[in-house]
Every structure is written in C-alpha cells, then in structure tokens.
Design a protein around this motif. Sequence first.
Motif, PDB file in Angstrom:
ATOM      1  N   LEU A   1       3.182 -31.512  16.277  1.00 53.25           N
ATOM      2  CA  LEU A   1       2.798 -32.600  17.170  1.00 53.25           C
ATOM      3  C   LEU A   1       3.242 -32.317  18.605  1.00 53.25           C
ATOM      4  CD1 LEU A   1       3.566 -35.722  14.939  1.00 53.25           C
ATOM      5  CD2 LEU A   1       1.312 -34.889  15.655  1.00 53.25           C
ATOM      6  N   ARG A   2       4.408 -31.714  18.754  1.00 49.96           N
ATOM      7  CA  ARG A   2       4.887 -31.366  20.096  1.00 49.96           C
ATOM      8  C   ARG A   2       3.971 -30.328  20.747  1.00 49.96           C
ATOM      9  NH1 ARG A   2      10.682 -28.799  21.052  1.00 49.96           N
ATOM     10  NH2 ARG A   2      11.293 -30.372  19.548  1.00 49.96           N
ATOM     11  N   ILE A   3       3.487 -29.388  19.954  1.00 42.85           N
ATOM     12  CA  ILE A   3       2.547 -28.387  20.491  1.00 42.85           C
ATOM     13  C   ILE A   3       1.234 -29.055  20.881  1.00 42.85           C
ATOM     14  CG2 ILE A   3       1.174 -26.351  19.898  1.00 42.85           C
ATOM     15  CD1 ILE A   3       3.620 -25.424  18.202  1.00 42.85           C
ATOM     16  N   PHE A   4       0.729 -29.964  20.040  1.00 43.30           N
ATOM     17  CA  PHE A   4      -0.489 -30.701  20.405  1.00 43.30           C
ATOM     18  C   PHE A   4      -0.265 -31.482  21.700  1.00 43.30           C
ATOM     19  CE2 PHE A   4      -1.376 -31.060  15.582  1.00 43.30           C
ATOM     20  CZ  PHE A   4      -1.913 -29.791  15.556  1.00 43.30           C
ATOM     21  N   PHE A   5       0.898 -32.086  21.833  1.00 44.65           N
ATOM     22  CA  PHE A   5       1.235 -32.837  23.038  1.00 44.65           C
ATOM     23  C   PHE A   5       1.233 -31.922  24.265  1.00 44.65           C
ATOM     24  CE2 PHE A   5       4.614 -34.458  25.920  1.00 44.65           C
ATOM     25  CZ  PHE A   5       3.996 -35.637  26.304  1.00 44.65           C
TER      26      PHE A   5
END
Length: 186
Positions: free
Chosen positions: A64-68
């Motif tokens: 999710l952090r990478i998507f963010f």
Amino acid sequence: MPITYNYFGAMAVIESSIKWIASGAMVIGGVVPYVPQYRAIKKSENSDGFSTYVCLVLLIANQLRIFFWFGRRFELPLLLQSIVMIFTMMAMLNLCVNVQSMHDLTSRRRAFIDFDHRYFWKWTRFSDYVQAVLMFTAIGGYVTYLFNDSVIYVETIGFLAVFTEAMLGLPQFYKNYENKSTVGMR
C-alpha cells in the motif's frame, strides 16, 4: 607548497556521507528485527512461535505504501525500505513454510487457488503465498492506475498503509495468546 584545507568542502563531504548512512539505515532498519527471528526459526526448525500473519500485515502495508508513492511521492529511502521489507517478509514466509512442511505429516495440501477462507494464509506451499501477493499487487496496481488522480483515493491508500502497519503487533499478540507462551518469538 603548503597543504590547504577547504573547511566547507570537507563539511559538504561529511554531510553527504551522513545523509547516505542515514538513508541506508532507514532502508535496512526495518529488516533488522527479523534477522534474529529468521535465525531462530532456521536453527530450531520450529516456526510455531512466529505468526505468519505478521508477514501478511507487513506485505499489505508495504505494498500500500508503494501504491501511495505513485500518487504522492515521498523520500526514495522509504520506498526502498518498502521493497526490501517485501522481500524480507517473503523470505520469512518461505522459511516458515519449509519448516512447517518438514513437520507436517498430513497428506492434505491447502492451496491459494482453493479459495477456502478457513485456510487463508495457512497454505502448504510457498508458491501459494507468491500467488496471493502477486494477485494483490496486480489488483492494487490496476486500481491505483485507474484512480491515481483522485486525492481521496491516494490519501486513503496512504492512511491504510499506516493503519495496517500500526496493527502489526496484533497477529503476534494473538498467536502468543493462543500458545499461552512467547516461546519461539524473538
């Protein structure tokens, strides 16, 4: 010829070195606590004290952090930290699955493709965990691609990444509660 010392040049080199060291520590700092756990599981050939749901939580939070990051750029060391943590959690899962398969005497194999919610994240092959992570990555990546321009979506992904990581202790706490012990946990 006298040697001249450029004070400002030396300070710039020192400052740059400190930034690189801090960035490197940030990238690998999240992995360090799992090294003793990995070694303990490998040495004892027993993963009963470690909850693989910790890996699930960290895999989701870091993806999710990478998507963010695609919606709202942040520092590169934090992005690299997420990538390194994903590989670390996959290594932990691989070890746990291998250790559990050595001691599992049942012939019943549980697979990701069975879609049996009772055995979610309790699969018998490492490839099933890889499939689940790749599916989450593909779906999450596609949805992020579609809604990357939406501030609400991007901020929600950022919140979910932080919130998920904040819940990291719960799976291990529950595992310790079930076992009535912290034996095997580092």
